[in-house]
Design a protein around this motif. Sequence first.
Motif, PDB file in Angstrom:
ATOM      1  N   LYS A  96      39.627  73.451  29.538  1.00 47.53           N
ATOM      2  CA  LYS A  96      39.861  74.895  29.366  1.00 47.53           C
ATOM      3  C   LYS A  96      40.346  75.196  27.947  1.00 47.53           C
ATOM      4  CE  LYS A  96      42.257  78.713  31.532  1.00 47.53           C
ATOM      5  NZ  LYS A  96      43.253  79.106  32.502  1.00 47.53           N
ATOM      6  N   ASP A  97      41.236  74.360  27.437  1.00 50.75           N
ATOM      7  CA  ASP A  97      41.750  74.547  26.082  1.00 50.75           C
ATOM      8  C   ASP A  97      40.636  74.423  25.045  1.00 50.75           C
ATOM      9  OD1 ASP A  97      43.882  74.942  24.190  1.00 50.75           O
ATOM     10  OD2 ASP A  97      43.717  72.800  23.711  1.00 50.75           O
ATOM     11  N   PHE A  98      39.756  73.436  25.208  1.00 47.37           N
ATOM     12  CA  PHE A  98      38.663  73.254  24.258  1.00 47.37           C
ATOM     13  C   PHE A  98      37.619  74.352  24.368  1.00 47.37           C
ATOM     14  CE2 PHE A  98      40.458  69.355  23.048  1.00 47.37           C
ATOM     15  CZ  PHE A  98      39.863  69.024  21.840  1.00 47.37           C
ATOM     16  N   ARG A  99      37.522  74.977  25.528  1.00 45.31           N
ATOM     17  CA  ARG A  99      36.551  76.057  25.722  1.00 45.31           C
ATOM     18  C   ARG A  99      36.967  77.334  25.000  1.00 45.31           C
ATOM     19  NH1 ARG A  99      33.592  75.261  30.620  1.00 45.31           N
ATOM     20  NH2 ARG A  99      32.866  77.382  30.435  1.00 45.31           N
ATOM     21  N   LYS A 100      38.202  77.411  24.529  1.00 44.43           N
ATOM     22  CA  LYS A 100      38.636  78.584  23.765  1.00 44.43           C
ATOM     23  C   LYS A 100      37.913  78.644  22.424  1.00 44.43           C
ATOM     24  CE  LYS A 100      43.229  78.703  25.817  1.00 44.43           C
ATOM     25  NZ  LYS A 100      44.653  78.397  25.604  1.00 44.43           N
ATOM     26  N   LYS A 101      37.520  77.475  21.894  1.00 39.70           N
ATOM     27  CA  LYS A 101      36.892  77.403  20.577  1.00 39.70           C
ATOM     28  C   LYS A 101      35.382  77.200  20.646  1.00 39.70           C
ATOM     29  CE  LYS A 101      41.083  75.138  19.072  1.00 39.70           C
ATOM     30  NZ  LYS A 101      41.669  73.872  19.431  1.00 39.70           N
ATOM     31  N   SER A 102      34.893  76.763  21.805  1.00 39.36           N
ATOM     32  CA  SER A 102      33.485  76.394  21.928  1.00 39.36           C
ATOM     33  C   SER A 102      33.054  76.595  23.375  1.00 39.36           C
ATOM     34  CB  SER A 102      33.349  74.928  21.503  1.00 39.36           C
ATOM     35  OG  SER A 102      32.190  74.341  21.987  1.00 39.36           O
ATOM     36  N   ASP A 103      31.769  76.512  23.634  1.00 37.80           N
ATOM     37  CA  ASP A 103      31.295  76.646  25.012  1.00 37.80           C
ATOM     38  C   ASP A 103      31.216  75.287  25.709  1.00 37.80           C
ATOM     39  OD1 ASP A 103      29.214  75.809  23.389  1.00 37.80           O
ATOM     40  OD2 ASP A 103      27.683  76.860  24.544  1.00 37.80           O
ATOM     41  N   LYS A 104      31.623  74.251  25.038  1.00 37.11           N
ATOM     42  CA  LYS A 104      31.636  72.892  25.597  1.00 37.11           C
ATOM     43  C   LYS A 104      33.063  72.377  25.622  1.00 37.11           C
ATOM     44  CE  LYS A 104      27.101  72.155  25.631  1.00 37.11           C
ATOM     45  NZ  LYS A 104      26.229  71.424  26.457  1.00 37.11           N
ATOM     46  N   PRO A 105      33.412  71.465  26.424  1.00 42.00           N
ATOM     47  CA  PRO A 105      32.651  70.792  27.467  1.00 42.00           C
ATOM     48  C   PRO A 105      32.413  71.707  28.679  1.00 42.00           C
ATOM     49  CG  PRO A 105      34.820  69.757  27.192  1.00 42.00           C
ATOM     50  CD  PRO A 105      34.739  70.910  26.264  1.00 42.00           C
ATOM     51  N   VAL A 106      31.310  71.457  29.342  1.00 39.92           N
ATOM     52  CA  VAL A 106      30.959  72.200  30.549  1.00 39.92           C
ATOM     53  C   VAL A 106      31.284  71.318  31.746  1.00 39.92           C
ATOM     54  CG1 VAL A 106      29.072  73.216  31.862  1.00 39.92           C
ATOM     55  CG2 VAL A 106      29.143  73.481  29.383  1.00 39.92           C
ATOM     56  N   LEU A 107      32.056  71.846  32.668  1.00 38.76           N
ATOM     57  CA  LEU A 107      32.421  71.090  33.864  1.00 38.76           C
ATOM     58  C   LEU A 107      31.227  71.040  34.813  1.00 38.76           C
ATOM     59  CD1 LEU A 107      34.695  69.698  35.539  1.00 38.76           C
ATOM     60  CD2 LEU A 107      35.061  71.928  36.598  1.00 38.76           C
ATOM     61  N   LYS A 108      30.838  69.841  35.175  1.00 37.71           N
ATOM     62  CA  LYS A 108      29.758  69.671  36.151  1.00 37.71           C
ATOM     63  C   LYS A 108      30.334  69.570  37.553  1.00 37.71           C
ATOM     64  CE  LYS A 108      26.505  67.196  33.190  1.00 37.71           C
ATOM     65  NZ  LYS A 108      25.688  65.972  33.124  1.00 37.71           N
ATOM     66  N   GLY A 109      31.438  68.826  37.675  1.00 39.44           N
ATOM     67  CA  GLY A 109      32.045  68.644  38.986  1.00 39.44           C
ATOM     68  C   GLY A 109      33.285  67.785  38.876  1.00 39.44           C
ATOM     69  N   ALA A 110      34.013  67.711  39.990  1.00 41.24           N
ATOM     70  CA  ALA A 110      35.233  66.908  40.007  1.00 41.24           C
ATOM     71  C   ALA A 110      35.465  66.361  41.405  1.00 41.24           C
ATOM     72  CB  ALA A 110      36.427  67.757  39.572  1.00 41.24           C
ATOM     73  N   TYR A 111      36.161  65.231  41.438  1.00 42.17           N
ATOM     74  CA  TYR A 111      36.593  64.595  42.674  1.00 42.17           C
ATOM     75  C   TYR A 111      38.107  64.454  42.563  1.00 42.17           C
ATOM     76  CZ  TYR A 111      37.405  60.884  46.110  1.00 42.17           C
ATOM     77  OH  TYR A 111      37.870  60.150  47.164  1.00 42.17           O
ATOM     78  N   ILE A 112      38.829  65.174  43.411  1.00 37.71           N
ATOM     79  CA  ILE A 112      40.285  65.132  43.370  1.00 37.71           C
ATOM     80  C   ILE A 112      40.812  64.896  44.773  1.00 37.71           C
ATOM     81  CG2 ILE A 112      42.387  66.422  42.824  1.00 37.71           C
ATOM     82  CD1 ILE A 112      40.703  67.960  40.760  1.00 37.71           C
ATOM     83  N   ASN A 113      41.376  63.704  44.988  1.00 40.25           N
ATOM     84  CA  ASN A 113      41.969  63.344  46.275  1.00 40.25           C
ATOM     85  C   ASN A 113      41.051  63.676  47.447  1.00 40.25           C
ATOM     86  OD1 ASN A 113      44.318  62.451  44.950  1.00 40.25           O
ATOM     87  ND2 ASN A 113      45.100  64.543  44.908  1.00 40.25           N
ATOM     88  N   SER A 114      39.831  63.175  47.391  1.00 36.40           N
ATOM     89  CA  SER A 114      38.808  63.315  48.431  1.00 36.40           C
ATOM     90  C   SER A 114      38.185  64.705  48.513  1.00 36.40           C
ATOM     91  CB  SER A 114      39.353  62.924  49.813  1.00 36.40           C
ATOM     92  OG  SER A 114      39.805  61.596  49.788  1.00 36.40           O
ATOM     93  N   GLU A 115      38.568  65.626  47.649  1.00 32.79           N
ATOM     94  CA  GLU A 115      37.963  66.961  47.602  1.00 32.79           C
ATOM     95  C   GLU A 115      36.919  66.991  46.489  1.00 32.79           C
ATOM     96  OE1 GLU A 115      38.529  69.638  49.638  1.00 32.79           O
ATOM     97  OE2 GLU A 115      39.868  68.365  50.800  1.00 32.79           O
ATOM     98  N   ILE A 116      35.787  67.625  46.768  1.00 32.73           N
ATOM     99  CA  ILE A 116      34.702  67.711  45.796  1.00 32.73           C
ATOM    100  C   ILE A 116      34.615  69.142  45.273  1.00 32.73           C
ATOM    101  CG2 ILE A 116      32.227  67.359  45.415  1.00 32.73           C
ATOM    102  CD1 ILE A 116      33.653  64.813  46.339  1.00 32.73           C
ATOM    103  N   TYR A 117      34.543  69.287  43.956  1.00 31.56           N
ATOM    104  CA  TYR A 117      34.379  70.577  43.303  1.00 31.56           C
ATOM    105  C   TYR A 117      33.117  70.501  42.458  1.00 31.56           C
ATOM    106  CZ  TYR A 117      39.316  70.957  44.539  1.00 31.56           C
ATOM    107  OH  TYR A 117      40.496  70.981  45.225  1.00 31.56           O
ATOM    108  N   ILE A 118      32.193  71.421  42.698  1.00 34.38           N
ATOM    109  CA  ILE A 118      30.922  71.413  41.980  1.00 34.38           C
ATOM    110  C   ILE A 118      30.796  72.693  41.159  1.00 34.38           C
ATOM    111  CG2 ILE A 118      28.403  71.349  42.196  1.00 34.38           C
ATOM    112  CD1 ILE A 118      29.578  68.764  43.176  1.00 34.38           C
ATOM    113  N   GLY A 119      30.455  72.552  39.889  1.00 33.49           N
ATOM    114  CA  GLY A 119      30.140  73.697  39.048  1.00 33.49           C
ATOM    115  C   GLY A 119      31.241  74.084  38.088  1.00 33.49           C
ATOM    116  N   ASP A 120      30.817  74.703  36.991  1.00 34.23           N
ATOM    117  CA  ASP A 120      31.732  75.118  35.938  1.00 34.23           C
ATOM    118  C   ASP A 120      32.645  76.257  36.390  1.00 34.23           C
ATOM    119  OD1 ASP A 120      32.499  74.713  33.131  1.00 34.23           O
ATOM    120  OD2 ASP A 120      31.743  76.750  32.843  1.00 34.23           O
TER     121      ASP A 120
END
Length: 166
Positions: A96-120
């Motif tokens: 999020k901090d790096f997105r203040k200056k640029s449009d990257k990195p783009v979040l594709k997905g995350a795995y946090i304690n058995s929970e799946i998050y998909i999409g930016d």
Amino acid sequence: MTREEKSIAIEDLTAQLAGTNIIYVSDISGLNAETTSNLRRACFKAGIKLEVVKNTLLAKAMEASANDYGDLPSVLTGNSAIFISDVANAPGKIIKDFRKKSDKPVLKGAYINSEIYIGDDQLEALATIKSKEELLGELIGLLQSPAQRVISALQNQFANREEVEA
């Protein structure tokens, strides 16, 4: 890459995945060398391991892992980098901090304690997840609050009694 090198890379990735419950997958392609270096430095300071990975090798490592990554392998297209952390919201805050200056990195997905998050679109929610330490601090504060009120009331009552007696 030879078959042997690929199998070693898959084993290494599988071991890394087994050692954590927090993995973010993002696209950092298009970042210039200076920005990439700054991102790596920020990750290092925050205790996050950032690694650019081959999608097929990561998908096979996820498949070989004991964890259930659900639909997360479906986001493994294009360039991918993984953020491995011990704190659930740390990679989200960095991205999020790096997105203040640029449009990257783009979040594709995350795995946090058995929970799946998909999409930016999940970035805001992931960046605001409270860490274990923050939750424990709030819980301790809540538990201490009633006791502090009782002690304060008792101190006030004794102080008032002493004033009346004097």
